[in-house]
Design an enzyme around this catalytic site. Structure first.
Site, short mmCIF file in Angstrom:
data_model
loop_
_atom_site.label_atom_id
_atom_site.label_comp_id
_atom_site.label_asym_id
_atom_site.label_seq_id
_atom_site.Cartn_x
_atom_site.Cartn_y
_atom_site.Cartn_z
N LYS A 52 0.63 -1.22 0.12
CA LYS A 52 -0.15 0.12 0.17
C LYS A 52 0.80 1.11 -0.03
O LYS A 52 0.53 2.10 -0.74
CB LYS A 52 -1.01 0.20 1.22
CG LYS A 52 -2.05 -1.13 1.21
CD LYS A 52 -2.91 -1.12 2.37
CE LYS A 52 -3.71 -2.51 1.83
NZ LYS A 52 -4.33 -3.08 2.94
N GLN A 96 -4.93 -2.20 9.04
CA GLN A 96 -5.05 -3.48 8.53
C GLN A 96 -5.64 -4.50 9.32
O GLN A 96 -5.30 -4.46 10.80
CB GLN A 96 -3.43 -3.58 8.51
CG GLN A 96 -3.15 -4.81 7.76
CD GLN A 96 -3.50 -4.83 6.14
OE1 GLN A 96 -3.35 -3.90 5.52
NE2 GLN A 96 -4.09 -5.64 5.67
N ASP A 119 -11.40 2.22 3.27
CA ASP A 119 -11.77 0.74 2.85
C ASP A 119 -13.05 0.30 2.61
O ASP A 119 -13.52 -0.82 2.15
CB ASP A 119 -10.90 -0.08 4.27
CG ASP A 119 -9.82 -0.77 3.78
OD1 ASP A 119 -9.62 -1.02 2.77
OD2 ASP A 119 -9.18 -1.16 4.84
#
Ligand code: NAP
Length: 280
Positions: A52, A96, A119
């Site tokens: 990322k 995460q 997300d």
């Protein structure tokens, strides 16, 4: 023989487009950072976090890495998220997953401000998707829509079967296919006659989480097959949920593993970040 849907190439195209957009936004004084929080040092998570960061560097946006120790408390994590919520330069916040067992994932997801929820996991983002309002869409399903569209595969009016009903793949995937006017059926572990149902699909999207589960008996001649699964087999080689060699001769188009859906997830995360910078 099926056309191979090249996720590596398509994701690269998207990242190149985003890179251009970021430089145009910079010229207008619009910048922003993605904050990536990792709790603990799970090796798989570390790889995702690094990817990322690299993608941010490629498209030209700043990334802020927060690597917190395994024993971080939920309160400490929530405090960090609140600080980032308040920070005007931070346009996207990503935690995460999975988190250590002592931290409640739902509480953490809910703490992220929806306008920074790149997300697309916040209940408000999911709700917006359900009722067709604007909001961030979960990256893997959004990437699959891009794979289909950029491969000129028509979705409207097609019968689509999605195997899997998880919050991060199956459910948002089904909603996105519905938004694109497919006729959608969702299958799960209690579905009866899964092979028969799957054979009714023009587009079969497999997110079952079981290595090489879907063989030729699940696929109609000429169907499009999207394999979301990622596993390591006994020889430590990557494989998907689909038996590729068996299904490829029957399908009209298919995603490989690796190089299919996988690379699209980060590309769409970058897309969400750029959208947030643009709007912020
Ligand atoms: P998950 O949470 O384990 O969900 C699996 C789904 O499959 C569940 O809804 C389950 O049904 C259903 N299922 C399991 N066994 C079944 C069976 N025998 N027949 C029919 N349905 C069955 O998995 P996930 O998080 O959605 O992920 C799915 C796969 O995609 C995994 O391999 C994961 O690693 C991969 N993935 C890839 C990416 C990427 O970037 N490419 C991103 C996310 C996930 P129930 O609900 O009834 O239990």
């Amino acid at each position: 023989m099926a056309a191979i849907i090249d996720g590596k190439k398509i994701s690269q195209e998207i990242k190149e487009e985003l890179k251009e957009k970021v430089s145009l936004l910079k010229a207008q004084g619009k910048t922003g950072a993605l904050a990536v929080i990792q709790v603990g040092a799970d090796p798989a998570s570390s790889v995702y976090v690094r990817n990322k960061k690299n993608a941010c560097a490629f498209i030209g946006i700043e990334s802020l890495a927060y690597e917190l120790p395994e024993e971080t408390s939920e309160e400490e994590l929530l405090r960090l998220i609140e600080d980032l919520n308040q920070d005007g330069q931070v346009k996207g916040i990503l935690v995460q997953l999975p988190l250590p067992a002592h931290i409640c994932e739902d509480n953490v997801i809910k703490a992220i401000r929806p306008d920074k929820d790149v997300d697309g996991f916040h209940p408000q983002s999911v709700g917006a998707l359900v009722i067709g309002q604007k909001g961030f869409v979960s990256c893997t399903p959004a990437g699959i829509i891009q794979l289909l569209k950029r491969s000129q595969i028509e979705i409207a009016g097609k019968r689509c079967v999605v195997i899997g009903r998880s919050n991060i793949v199956g459910k948002p995937m089904s909603l996105l296919m519905l938004r694109e006017h497919a006729t959608v059926t969702i299958a799960h572990s209690k579905t009866k006659d899964l092979p028969g149902l799957c054979r009714s699909a023009d587009i079969l999207i497999v997110a079952i989480g079981k290595p090489r589960f879907i063989g030729a008996e699940y696929v109609k001649e000429g169907a499009v097959v999207i394999d979301v699964g990622i596993h390591r087999d006994a020889d430590n080689k990557l494989c998907g949920d689909v038996k590729f060699e068996e299904v490829e001769p029957i399908a009209s188009a298919i995603t490989p593993v690796p190089g299919g859906v996988g690379p699209m997830t980060i590309a769409m995360l970058m897309n969400n970040c750029v959208q947030s910078i643009e709007e912020g």
